[in-house]
Design a protein around this motif. Structure first.
Motif, PDB file in Angstrom:
ATOM      1  N   SER A 180       9.984   6.497   1.841  1.00 25.40           N
ATOM      2  CA  SER A 180       9.676   7.904   2.285  1.00 25.40           C
ATOM      3  C   SER A 180      10.255   8.672   1.246  1.00 25.40           C
ATOM      4  O   SER A 180      11.070   8.260   0.557  1.00 25.40           O
ATOM      5  CB  SER A 180      10.274   7.820   3.682  1.00 25.40           C
ATOM      6  OG  SER A 180      11.341   7.828   3.625  1.00 25.40           O
ATOM      7  N   ARG A 227      10.476  -1.972   9.464  1.00 25.43           N
ATOM      8  CA  ARG A 227      10.136  -1.004   8.304  1.00 25.43           C
ATOM      9  C   ARG A 227      11.496  -0.259   8.004  1.00 25.43           C
ATOM     10  O   ARG A 227      12.446   0.414   9.065  1.00 25.43           O
ATOM     11  CB  ARG A 227       9.035  -0.215   8.181  1.00 25.43           C
ATOM     12  CG  ARG A 227       7.832  -0.931   8.146  1.00 25.43           C
ATOM     13  CD  ARG A 227       7.635  -1.501   6.724  1.00 25.43           C
ATOM     14  NE  ARG A 227       7.572  -0.516   5.736  1.00 25.43           N
ATOM     15  CZ  ARG A 227       6.374  -0.084   5.072  1.00 25.43           C
ATOM     16  NH1 ARG A 227       5.307  -0.397   5.759  1.00 25.43           N
ATOM     17  NH2 ARG A 227       6.493   0.951   4.312  1.00 25.43           N
ATOM     18  N   LEU A 260       1.052   4.332  -2.925  1.00 29.53           N
ATOM     19  CA  LEU A 260       1.019   5.792  -2.419  1.00 29.53           C
ATOM     20  C   LEU A 260       2.149   6.497  -3.030  1.00 29.53           C
ATOM     21  O   LEU A 260       2.085   7.579  -3.416  1.00 29.53           O
ATOM     22  CB  LEU A 260       0.870   5.849  -1.084  1.00 29.53           C
ATOM     23  CG  LEU A 260      -0.366   5.422  -0.406  1.00 29.53           C
ATOM     24  CD1 LEU A 260      -0.279   5.486   0.931  1.00 29.53           C
ATOM     25  CD2 LEU A 260      -1.636   6.270  -0.937  1.00 29.53           C
ATOM     26  N   ARG A 261       3.476   5.675  -2.976  1.00 25.49           N
ATOM     27  CA  ARG A 261       4.672   6.509  -3.246  1.00 25.49           C
ATOM     28  C   ARG A 261       4.545   6.769  -4.929  1.00 25.49           C
ATOM     29  O   ARG A 261       4.794   7.656  -5.455  1.00 25.49           O
ATOM     30  CB  ARG A 261       5.864   5.369  -2.984  1.00 25.49           C
ATOM     31  CG  ARG A 261       7.235   6.067  -3.604  1.00 25.49           C
ATOM     32  CD  ARG A 261       7.847   7.026  -3.026  1.00 25.49           C
ATOM     33  NE  ARG A 261       9.289   7.236  -3.548  1.00 25.49           N
ATOM     34  CZ  ARG A 261       9.898   8.362  -3.566  1.00 25.49           C
ATOM     35  NH1 ARG A 261       9.050   9.609  -3.192  1.00 25.49           N
ATOM     36  NH2 ARG A 261      11.029   8.454  -4.050  1.00 25.49           N
ATOM     37  N   ARG A 296       0.938  -1.258  -0.014  1.00 25.78           N
ATOM     38  CA  ARG A 296      -0.033  -0.073  -0.036  1.00 25.78           C
ATOM     39  C   ARG A 296       0.840   1.420  -0.092  1.00 25.78           C
ATOM     40  O   ARG A 296       0.667   2.143  -0.631  1.00 25.78           O
ATOM     41  CB  ARG A 296      -1.048   0.071   1.193  1.00 25.78           C
ATOM     42  CG  ARG A 296      -2.019  -0.902   0.997  1.00 25.78           C
ATOM     43  CD  ARG A 296      -3.014  -0.807   1.975  1.00 25.78           C
ATOM     44  NE  ARG A 296      -2.540  -1.158   3.420  1.00 25.78           N
ATOM     45  CZ  ARG A 296      -2.563  -2.308   4.155  1.00 25.78           C
ATOM     46  NH1 ARG A 296      -3.086  -3.496   3.278  1.00 25.78           N
ATOM     47  NH2 ARG A 296      -2.131  -2.535   5.074  1.00 25.78           N
ATOM     48  N   ASP A 297       1.938   1.355   0.856  1.00 24.24           N
ATOM     49  CA  ASP A 297       2.903   2.359   0.937  1.00 24.24           C
ATOM     50  C   ASP A 297       3.551   2.624  -0.482  1.00 24.24           C
ATOM     51  O   ASP A 297       3.699   3.612  -0.809  1.00 24.24           O
ATOM     52  CB  ASP A 297       3.962   2.121   1.894  1.00 24.24           C
ATOM     53  CG  ASP A 297       3.238   2.306   3.463  1.00 24.24           C
ATOM     54  OD1 ASP A 297       2.074   3.008   3.107  1.00 24.24           O
ATOM     55  OD2 ASP A 297       3.808   2.108   4.305  1.00 24.24           O
TER      56      ASP A 297
END
Length: 246
Positions: free
Chosen positions: A97, A92, A54-55, A50-51
Motif C-alpha cells: 500500500s 497480509r 499494480l504497485r 498481482r498487487d
C-alpha cells in the motif's frame, strides 16, 4: 549463532545440524516443500503478485514520462516480506500500500543491517566482537532484536488465533484468524515441533526469505530488461501455461 547464545534463544533449522536438524527439517518440509502444501499457497501468493504489479505500475505512472521505479530494491524487499508472511500466517501486512506500517519498514531495514554487520564478523571472529562489544556487534544485536520482536508479535498473533479457532471461540466472523491453509496453522496442528523450535524456524524463514527472494528477482529483472526478446518469450510461455485447458 553467537547472537542466539547471547540472547538465550533457540536455534532454528538454519543453524542446526545432525539428527536435530533432520528432525526439524522433516517436519517443516511437509508444509514447505510437499506438492500439496505448495499448491495451497498458489492463490494467496498470486494475489500478492498481482498487487505488486499494480504497485509497480502506480510508481511508474508517478515517475512521469520516464517510467522508472525509484527504490526498486526496497519495493522488492516489501514484496518478498508480504509474500513470506502471507504464506506463513495467512494474513497480509499491507506492505504494498502507499503507506507502509512503520514496524514493517523497520523490520526490512533491520534485515539489511543484520546482513551488513555480518560481513565484518566473517573476517574478525564474532566472539572477539562480542567480548570487545564492538559497534559492529552492537548493530548486529540491535538488528536481530528488531527481527525477533517483529516475528514474535506475528507468531503470538497466529498462535492466539489458532487456539481460539481450535476452542470454537473464533467463529464470530469478526476475528482475523489465520486460515487453515497457512503454514503456521498447519505446523501448529501437526504439533511435531515445540513452540520455541517453531518460533526460531519461522523467524529464520521470515528473515531469510526476504533478501534471497528480492535479490534474485532484482537480478532476474535486470537480465530481462537487457533482452526484450527474452521478455516476450517468457511472457508467451507464462501466458500459455496460465491459459485454462492448456
Amino acid at each position: 549463532m553467537e547472537y542466539r547464545k547471547h540472547r538465550r534463544r533457540s536455534l532454528g533449522v538454519l543453524l542446526q545440524s545432525g539428527d536435530e536438524w533432520w528432525s526439524r527439517r522433516s517436519s517443516l518440509n511437509r508444509e514447505l516443500l510437499a506438492p500439496a502444501a505448495v499448491s495451497r499457497q498458489a492463490t494467496p501468493l498470486g494475489g500478492v503478485a498481482r498487487d505488486f504489479a499494480l504497485r509497480l505500475d502506480a510508481l511508474r505512472g508517478a515517475a512521469g514520462g520516464e517510467g522508472h521505479v525509484a527504490g526498486l530494491e526496497n519495493e522488492l524487499f516489501k514484496f518478498a516480506l508480504e509474500s513470506v508472511c502471507s504464506a506463513l500466517f495467512g494474513e497480509r501486512l499491507g506492505l504494498l500500500s502507499p503507506m507502509v506500517p512503520p514496524d514493517s519498514q523497520r523490520f526490512i531495514e533491520a534485515i539489511a543491517t543484520m546482513f551488513h554487520s555480518t560481513v565484518p564478523m566473517l573476517v574478525v571472529p564474532v566472539r572477539l566482537h562480542r567480548v570487545l562489544n564492538t559497534k559492529t556487534w552492537r548493530r548486529h544485536c540491535q538488528a536481530w532484536d528488531v527481527i525477533f520482536s517483529y516475528a514474535d508479535r506475528w507468531i503470538q498473533k497466529s498462535l492466539l488465533s489458532f487456539r481460539a479457532d481450535s476452542s470454537g471461540d473464533g467463529g464470530d466472523g469478526g476475528g482475523s484468524a489465520a486460515p487453515h491453509g497457512s503454514i503456521m496453522a498447519n505446523l501448529l496442528k501437526r504439533d511435531t515441533l515445540s513452540l520455541d523450535d517453531l518460533a526460531a524456524s519461522v523467524t529464520e524463514l521470515m528473515a531469510g526469505g526476504v533478501d534471497t527472494t528480492s535479490i534474485t528477482l532484482h537480478w532476474a529483472l535486470m537480465e530481462l530488461a537487457r533482452d526484450p526478446s527474452l521478455q516476450e518469450e517468457l511472457r508467451s510461455e507464462v501466458t500459455k501455461a496460465m491459459t485454462p485447458g492448456s
